[in-house]
Every structure is written in structure tokens, then in C-alpha cells.
Design a protein around this motif. Structure first.
Motif, PDB file in Angstrom:
ATOM      1  N   GLN A  61      20.597  44.435  16.103  1.00 50.43           N
ATOM      2  CA  GLN A  61      20.460  42.868  15.955  1.00 50.43           C
ATOM      3  C   GLN A  61      19.523  42.314  17.170  1.00 50.43           C
ATOM      4  O   GLN A  61      19.548  41.184  17.350  1.00 50.43           O
ATOM      5  CB  GLN A  61      21.687  42.504  15.693  1.00 50.43           C
ATOM      6  CG  GLN A  61      22.496  42.870  14.551  1.00 50.43           C
ATOM      7  CD  GLN A  61      21.552  42.444  13.354  1.00 50.43           C
ATOM      8  OE1 GLN A  61      20.813  41.404  13.259  1.00 50.43           O
ATOM      9  NE2 GLN A  61      21.589  43.693  12.531  1.00 50.43           N
TER      10      GLN A  61
ATOM     11  N   ASN B  16      14.691  41.983  15.013  1.00 52.93           N
ATOM     12  CA  ASN B  16      15.125  40.742  14.716  1.00 52.93           C
ATOM     13  C   ASN B  16      13.905  39.917  15.147  1.00 52.93           C
ATOM     14  O   ASN B  16      13.774  38.579  14.785  1.00 52.93           O
ATOM     15  CB  ASN B  16      16.377  40.412  15.404  1.00 52.93           C
ATOM     16  CG  ASN B  16      17.355  40.063  14.557  1.00 52.93           C
ATOM     17  OD1 ASN B  16      17.270  39.374  13.556  1.00 52.93           O
ATOM     18  ND2 ASN B  16      18.640  40.252  14.666  1.00 52.93           N
TER      19      ASN B  16
ATOM     20  N   ALA C 165      14.531  40.416   6.838  1.00 54.85           N
ATOM     21  CA  ALA C 165      16.120  40.255   7.228  1.00 54.85           C
ATOM     22  C   ALA C 165      17.040  41.069   6.369  1.00 54.85           C
ATOM     23  O   ALA C 165      18.066  41.677   6.830  1.00 54.85           O
ATOM     24  CB  ALA C 165      16.327  38.722   7.131  1.00 54.85           C
TER      25      ALA C 165
ATOM     26  N   SER D  35      26.083  51.757  10.035  1.00 54.78           N
ATOM     27  CA  SER D  35      27.268  51.918  10.398  1.00 54.78           C
ATOM     28  C   SER D  35      28.254  52.659   9.558  1.00 54.78           C
ATOM     29  O   SER D  35      29.153  53.352  10.051  1.00 54.78           O
ATOM     30  CB  SER D  35      27.876  50.411  10.822  1.00 54.78           C
ATOM     31  OG  SER D  35      27.029  49.503   9.827  1.00 54.78           O
TER      32      SER D  35
ATOM     33  N   VAL E 222      11.267  39.647  12.679  1.00 56.73           N
ATOM     34  CA  VAL E 222      11.688  38.493  11.629  1.00 56.73           C
ATOM     35  C   VAL E 222      11.494  37.001  12.041  1.00 56.73           C
ATOM     36  O   VAL E 222      10.815  36.369  11.031  1.00 56.73           O
ATOM     37  CB  VAL E 222      13.324  38.849  11.361  1.00 56.73           C
ATOM     38  CG1 VAL E 222      13.704  37.716  10.134  1.00 56.73           C
ATOM     39  CG2 VAL E 222      13.329  40.196  10.470  1.00 56.73           C
ATOM     40  N   TYR E 223      12.144  36.858  13.003  1.00 56.60           N
ATOM     41  CA  TYR E 223      11.724  35.418  13.530  1.00 56.60           C
ATOM     42  C   TYR E 223      10.401  34.984  13.570  1.00 56.60           C
ATOM     43  O   TYR E 223      10.007  33.786  13.225  1.00 56.60           O
ATOM     44  CB  TYR E 223      12.614  35.279  14.824  1.00 56.60           C
ATOM     45  CG  TYR E 223      12.399  34.086  15.856  1.00 56.60           C
ATOM     46  CD1 TYR E 223      13.073  32.718  15.507  1.00 56.60           C
ATOM     47  CD2 TYR E 223      11.212  33.789  16.539  1.00 56.60           C
ATOM     48  CE1 TYR E 223      12.949  31.710  15.906  1.00 56.60           C
ATOM     49  CE2 TYR E 223      11.094  32.290  17.316  1.00 56.60           C
ATOM     50  CZ  TYR E 223      11.840  31.346  16.842  1.00 56.60           C
ATOM     51  OH  TYR E 223      11.502  30.416  17.587  1.00 56.60           O
TER      52      TYR E 223
ATOM     53  N   GLY F 151      24.469  36.070  27.343  1.00 58.79           N
ATOM     54  CA  GLY F 151      23.091  37.094  27.218  1.00 58.79           C
ATOM     55  C   GLY F 151      21.868  36.559  27.819  1.00 58.79           C
ATOM     56  O   GLY F 151      21.024  37.152  28.662  1.00 58.79           O
TER      57      GLY F 151
ATOM     58  N   THR G 251      21.565  48.259   8.841  1.00 54.51           N
ATOM     59  CA  THR G 251      22.614  47.887   9.782  1.00 54.51           C
ATOM     60  C   THR G 251      23.907  48.438   9.165  1.00 54.51           C
ATOM     61  O   THR G 251      24.508  49.432   9.843  1.00 54.51           O
ATOM     62  CB  THR G 251      22.647  46.829  10.371  1.00 54.51           C
ATOM     63  OG1 THR G 251      21.446  45.987  10.804  1.00 54.51           O
ATOM     64  CG2 THR G 251      23.855  46.460  11.141  1.00 54.51           C
ATOM     65  N   PHE G 252      23.946  48.001   7.741  1.00 57.66           N
ATOM     66  CA  PHE G 252      25.119  48.403   6.943  1.00 57.66           C
ATOM     67  C   PHE G 252      25.331  49.954   6.746  1.00 57.66           C
ATOM     68  O   PHE G 252      26.146  50.410   7.095  1.00 57.66           O
ATOM     69  CB  PHE G 252      25.277  47.593   5.639  1.00 57.66           C
ATOM     70  CG  PHE G 252      26.267  47.563   4.958  1.00 57.66           C
ATOM     71  CD1 PHE G 252      27.254  46.778   5.192  1.00 57.66           C
ATOM     72  CD2 PHE G 252      26.558  48.331   3.783  1.00 57.66           C
ATOM     73  CE1 PHE G 252      28.602  46.572   4.688  1.00 57.66           C
ATOM     74  CE2 PHE G 252      27.610  48.525   3.139  1.00 57.66           C
ATOM     75  CZ  PHE G 252      28.585  47.503   3.608  1.00 57.66           C
TER      76      PHE G 252
ATOM     77  N   PHE H 114      30.419  49.254  17.020  1.00 59.81           N
ATOM     78  CA  PHE H 114      29.781  47.911  17.310  1.00 59.81           C
ATOM     79  C   PHE H 114      28.551  47.837  18.281  1.00 59.81           C
ATOM     80  O   PHE H 114      27.881  46.825  18.088  1.00 59.81           O
ATOM     81  CB  PHE H 114      31.137  47.206  17.985  1.00 59.81           C
ATOM     82  CG  PHE H 114      32.257  46.703  17.455  1.00 59.81           C
ATOM     83  CD1 PHE H 114      32.063  45.944  16.214  1.00 59.81           C
ATOM     84  CD2 PHE H 114      33.257  46.710  17.843  1.00 59.81           C
ATOM     85  CE1 PHE H 114      32.814  45.478  15.329  1.00 59.81           C
ATOM     86  CE2 PHE H 114      34.561  46.366  16.981  1.00 59.81           C
ATOM     87  CZ  PHE H 114      34.280  45.859  15.769  1.00 59.81           C
TER      88      PHE H 114
ATOM     89  N   PHE I 258      18.090  40.577  19.805  1.00 50.30           N
ATOM     90  CA  PHE I 258      17.355  39.215  19.854  1.00 50.30           C
ATOM     91  C   PHE I 258      17.023  38.728  21.002  1.00 50.30           C
ATOM     92  O   PHE I 258      15.923  38.527  21.379  1.00 50.30           O
ATOM     93  CB  PHE I 258      17.681  38.342  18.512  1.00 50.30           C
ATOM     94  CG  PHE I 258      16.932  37.304  18.325  1.00 50.30           C
ATOM     95  CD1 PHE I 258      15.609  37.280  17.902  1.00 50.30           C
ATOM     96  CD2 PHE I 258      16.955  36.186  19.378  1.00 50.30           C
ATOM     97  CE1 PHE I 258      14.680  36.258  17.878  1.00 50.30           C
ATOM     98  CE2 PHE I 258      16.201  34.808  19.184  1.00 50.30           C
ATOM     99  CZ  PHE I 258      14.938  35.036  18.577  1.00 50.30           C
TER     100      PHE I 258
ATOM    101  N   LEU J 160      16.791  44.755   7.039  1.00 54.53           N
ATOM    102  CA  LEU J 160      17.440  44.841   8.240  1.00 54.53           C
ATOM    103  C   LEU J 160      19.097  44.913   8.272  1.00 54.53           C
ATOM    104  O   LEU J 160      19.575  45.950   8.745  1.00 54.53           O
ATOM    105  CB  LEU J 160      17.268  43.805   9.592  1.00 54.53           C
ATOM    106  CG  LEU J 160      17.764  43.906  10.758  1.00 54.53           C
ATOM    107  CD1 LEU J 160      17.306  45.509  11.386  1.00 54.53           C
ATOM    108  CD2 LEU J 160      17.247  42.911  11.663  1.00 54.53           C
ATOM    109  N   ALA J 161      19.709  44.009   7.493  1.00 56.84           N
ATOM    110  CA  ALA J 161      20.946  43.967   7.273  1.00 56.84           C
ATOM    111  C   ALA J 161      21.322  45.402   6.479  1.00 56.84           C
ATOM    112  O   ALA J 161      22.486  45.789   6.841  1.00 56.84           O
ATOM    113  CB  ALA J 161      21.168  42.878   6.354  1.00 56.84           C
TER     114      ALA J 161
END
Lengths: 279, 282
Positions: free
Chosen positions: B216, B238, B258, B269, B241-242, B116, B265-266, B209, B218, B261-262
Motif C-alpha cells: 500500500q 498506489n 485499485a 497475505s 492508481v492515484y 510518515g 494484497t488479500f 502487516f 503511498f 491491488l486490493a
């Protein structure tokens, strides 16, 4: 017939879209920084070969030859991480596919839950734990987390269940082979196509992971090639020569992975990827 | 037997515990604490329990919210475009109208093998008119940069998704296709009425996916940030967060970001799989 021509035209257009950036990269690696601007983007200048050789020499001699070091690091991180990680996943997948034991359900749920956890979310806490263990800025900090792929375990489990005949395991047991020997001598060979596919997936995943090395490494000598190229790109504003080195370096960095795909594509099982989560 | 099974599982599970379970737990705990600096911030700092205050701060953070909004716009446009293109290409390849199908497949797939980060460095040049005349204007300028990222992501993954869809099509029973042909359906008609409906489960899978991947995002914005000022420090969740953790030095707040965000995402999906369950089974 008109339909056929249309189909071919659409496919050809898509192929051009997918390949022209790579062709541009190939042409750009044969140019000097000033030729990059204003020459035909895909054209070759009269002294293309000379320039390419010069760019490669500059690439590998810059900063004391650090680029070769980056390539080697990438080989360790991506190659080593993917090979070991695939082996761990094959062992775990085999256990989940063929053994009944208390806790099997819980382990399966944990691993499936792990598939959902995005690696990017883990990178920061992994860094904090690593720094408490004094492991930041070592190769281990990139390598160890790269070994763990719940998706790989899941795929290996599906593949093991589908391609290892249960009767063969029974026969091996009757012959007096231990469980470890059965895996090493009987199962491993049957899993070859699955192992190749999972290996390639892991290879790409580790190679693509930018966040983890960015966070855990500060010493340039430990960088994977992607991180090194971005560091150079960041300095290209001040040093125009770096622009060409980033381009030539990108070409050199892309070639091994493309070669791996071309070599391994015969063994690659895309249906494994397609069926991965459906089951 | 039991001993053997645990023997096979232990190496993986040990690393899984160390690099999945433990970090996740660590992030959760950390997100509940905050640094307190008494006396106008000049006194000695101490870490104290903050309950859900970090989470409240994240939810009220306009940067985090606009990053989520930006990602939502990107996902709503880029994912359908990419998967639509992948579906068309897969159906065309499967229809057997073109020769050298194997080479097309390989060509489409090659960008997936480009990391990437390198894809971004490559496209960043192609977006500059002086280098690449087909770029009609500086495509890394603010109005275009989100679309520019979408194009890079599409380029990286369209071939990969095409390959998965082609494989799913190969599992369609040939008898079904022959029956359609016997009923007088041409290749276009067969693709639309027979194959496309059977492609739904694979489309749902690839879409799931893609949703996870988009949330995510980044490396693409992180690398572009070194090239164009149009990508801010909080451009995607992301990246935010960083930068919260490493630039602003606020690890507890970053942990809460973080974890949130998780969770998003969860939840997204799972919700997507729920919503599409009936559609993909039909």
C-alpha cells in the motif's frame, strides 16, 4: 561479560539510529536557511535560541498564520476521529464479545474482512461518493471515514472478552441496570487500558493518513499539518525560506504526538497489539 | 438482549457500510465501465459497459507491472531486514543484559509516533551531502532512491515491531527459561533455541502487516516525488492508481487498478499465512 558488552553495544547503536534524525530536526530548527548547509549537522550555532524564536515567528505568521490552523485541524481529525472511533469500536466490540444474536457470525466475518481491506484502496471510491454527496472539501470528508476502524473493533472485542467478568454483567442485570447503563457504568471503566491502546493506534493511523486528506481536500484552510507541510515543501524550490519553515513545522508537529505517547505509555497495552490477530 | 446488541453495533455498522462496503462496491462497479469518445475523441463522451477490458488493460500496463516488481524487491529486502533487526533487539531487551530496558523500548518506539510524511521530509534532508556529511552521495538519486525509501520505512516501524515482539516474549513461560538455564544454557543459547522458536507466531503476524503495508506504500513515494525526480508518477502501485485517476483523469481504469491491488494484497497475505502456518505452529 563480553556478551553483555556486545548486547549493550547493539542496543545503543539501534537507539542512535532511531533517535539521531529527531536530534537533527531539533538542531536544524535553530538554523537559518544558509546555516542549514555547511554547519555541523547536530551543532548549535552561537545564536541558536534567537534563530529558533525567529523560525517559530516566521512559521506562525506565514500565509496569514495558516500553520496554527493546520495544527488545530489535525487536532480535530486525529484527536476527534480517534476518540469517537474508539468509542464506536468499544460499543461494537462489547456487543460481539458478550451478546448472542442472529447475524453475529456474519458481522464478525464482515469486520475481519474489513481488517484486510487496505484503507488506501478505499480512499478513491470514498472520494467519488463524497463528491456525489457534496461533502468533498469539508472537514466531514476527512473526519467521517476516520471513525471506522475494523481493527479497533476486533481489538476491543478481544479485550472486552478478556477483561470483563461475565458474572459482573449478570450481577448488574440482577440489580436492574439496563444494558446501556451496564456499558456506561460498569464495562467502560474496565476497558480503560484497551481504550487507551486503541485510541493511540487510531491517533497514529489518522495522523499518518496522507492519501485521504490529499484527495478530498482542496482548500488549504482545511489541511491537516502533514498536508500543509508537503504543500510548502513543494514550493521550497522557488522560495528557500520555506525549507526552514518545513523543518521547524515538522518539529512542532511531531512534539504533541510524542508527548501523547510519553503521557499514555503507562496505560498502553502492547500485548493487545501482539495478540490482535492471533486469536 | 438482542435489541441491546444491535443498538451497540448500529453506529459502527452504519459508518462501516458507508465507508467500507459501499466504496468497495462502487469501485467494483466503476471498474467495469469506461468512457467512450466517438469520432477520434472529439465527440461527446459517454460511459459504457466495458466488462473486463479495464482489467485486461491494467494487466498489460508496463507501468503497473514494474511498480509491482519494484514493491516486490523492496518488500523482499526491507521486511526481512526490519523484522530481523526487531527480533534481535527484542531478544536482547528480553535477555535482561542491559539496564534501563524501559528507556530503550521507548527510544526505539518514538519514530512510530512521527507521521510518515514528516519522516520523509526529515530523511530527505539527511540524504543530502551538503546538509548531512554522513550521506556520501546524493542518496535521492535514481540508483539509491528505493533503498532510501526502504530505510525510511524501516526507521518508522522497527521500534513498533520490536515492541510487539518484546511483548510476545513476555508471554513465554518463565519456567521454560529457568529449565533451559538449569540445563546449562546461557542467555545466547536460550535466546536462540528456546525464545526464537516461540517468537514465530508474532513474527508471522508482524510480517503479514508489513506485507500489507508495503503493497500500500503511498505517502513516502508521494512526498519524495515533490523532492526528487527519481520517483516517477507510477513508482508504487498506489501512487500509480492515484495518478491514473487524478492526473490522467481515467477514473474507471484507476478503479480497476485499485481493485486489482486490493485483490493482490488479500491473496498475498492469505498465501503468506498459509505457507507459514506449519512453520509458526512448530
Amino acid at each position: 561479560m563480553r556478551g553483555r558488552a556486545l548486547a549493550c553495544a547493539v542496543l545503543a547503536a539501534a537507539l542512535v539510529y532511531c533517535l539521531f534524525p529527531l536530534l537533527w530536526l531539533l538542531a536544524a530548527a535553530t538554523k537559518s536557511p544558509s546555516e542549514l548547509y555547511g554547519t555541523a549537522p547536530f551543532g548549535l550555532t552561537p545564536h541558536a535560541g534567537e534563530r529558533l524564536a525567529g523560525n517559530l515567528r516566521a512559521l506562525f505568521s506565514r500565509d496569514g498564520g495558516v500553520f496554527a490552523r493546520w495544527l488545530l485541524n489535525t487536532l480535530v481529525y486525529a484527536g476527534g476521529g480517534a476518540a469517537l472511533g474508539t468509542l464506536l469500536a468499544a460499543l461494537a466490540g462489547h456487543a460481539l464479545a458478550w451478546y448472542r444474536f442472529p447475524g453475529r457470525g456474519l458481522v464478525s466475518v464482515l469486520i475481519l474482512g474489513g481488517v484486510m481491506v487496505p484503507p488506501a484502496v478505499l480512499a478513491v471510491p470514498v472520494f467519488l461518493l463524497m463528491s456525489e454527496a457534496g461533502l468533498t472539501n469539508t472537514m466531514w470528508a476527512v473526519l467521517l471515514p476516520s471513525l471506522v476502524s475494523p481493527v479497533a473493533v476486533h481489538l476491543m472485542r478481544l479485550f472486552s472478552a478478556a477483561s470483563v467478568p461475565g458474572s459482573l454483567l449478570e450481577a448488574a442485570r440482577l440489580d436492574g441496570l439496563g444494558e446501556a447503563a451496564i456499558f456506561a457504568r460498569v464495562v467502560f471503566r474496565l476497558l480503560a487500558p484497551g481504550l487507551t491502546t486503541v485510541f493511540l493506534f487510531q491517533l497514529v493511523a489518522v495522523w499518518n493518513n496522507f492519501l485521504l486528506p490529499l484527495i478530498v481536500l482542496s482548500d488549504q484552510d482545511l489541511y491537516p499539518v502533514t498536508l500543509g507541510l508537503v504543500a510548502w515543501q513543494g514550493n521550497a524550490v522557488r522560495d528557500a525560506a520555506l525549507t526552514t519553515l518545513v523543518i521547524t513545522g515538522s518539529l512542532v508537529a511531531v512534539l504533541p504526538l510524542i508527548a501523547a505517547f510519553l503521557l499514555l505509555q503507562r496505560y498502553w497495552r502492547a500485548d493487545l497489539a501482539a495478540g490482535g490477530v492471533k486469536d | 438482549m438482542r435489541r441491546a446488541a444491535w443498538g451497540f453495533l448500529t453506529p459502527f455498522l452504519a459508518l462501516f457500510a458507508l465507508f467500507f462496503v459501499l466504496p468497495l462496491g462502487y469501485a467494483l462497479v466503476r471498474s467495469l465501465y469506461a468512457v467512450r469518445r466517438p469520432g477520434l475523441g472529439f465527440g461527446p463522451a459517454s460511459v459504457e459497459f466495458a466488462a473486463l477490458r479495464n482489467y485486461a488493460a491494467v494487466l498489460a500496463d508496463p507501468v503497473f507491472r514494474s511498480a509491482l516488481g519494484r514493491i516486490a524487491v523492496l518488500g523482499l529486502v526491507q521486511i526481512p531486514v526490519m523484522l530481523g533487526l526487531a527480533a534481535v533487539l527484542a531478544l536482547l531487551l528480553d535477555a535482561g543484559l542491559a539496564r534501563a530496558v524501559r528507556w530503550f523500548r521507548l527510544g526505539f518506539f518514538l519514530p512510530y509516533g512521527v507521521p510518515g510524511v514528516i519522516a520523509v521530509l526529515l530523511w530527505a534532508n539527511l540524504y543530502v551531502p551538503q546538509v548531512f556529511p554522513l550521506a556520501w552521495t546524493d542518496l535521492l538519486a535514481p540508483p539509491y532512491v528505493l533503498a532510501a525509501i526502504g530505510n525510511i520505512v524501516t526507521w518508522e516501524y522497527v521500534g513498533y515491531n520490536t515492541l510487539i515482539l518484546v511483548t510476545a516474549l513476555q508471554a513465554v513461560p518463565r519456567s521454560l527459561i529457568e529449565a533451559a538455564a538449569a540445563d546449562g544454557a546461557g542467555p545466547w543459547r536460550t535466546a536462540w533455541s528456546v525464545k526464537l522458536p516461540l517468537l514465530r507466531p508474532a513474527l508471522v503476524l508482524t510480517a503479514t502487516f508489513s506485507i500489507i503495508g508495503t503493497l500500500q506504500l503511498f505517502s513516502e513515494p508521494a512526498v519524495l516525488r515533490t523532492i526528487t525526480p527519481a520517483v516517477s508518477a507510477g513508482y508504487t502501485p498506489n501512487l500509480h492508481v492515484y495518478n491514473t485517476i487524478f492526473t490522467d483523469d481515467l477514473p474507471h481504469l484507476g478503479a480497476a487498478q485499485a481493485v486489482l491491488l486490493a485483490a493482490v494484497t488479500f491473496a498475498l497475505s492469505i498465501a503468506f499465512l498459509r505457507v507459514t502456518r506449519r512453520w509458526s505452529a512448530a
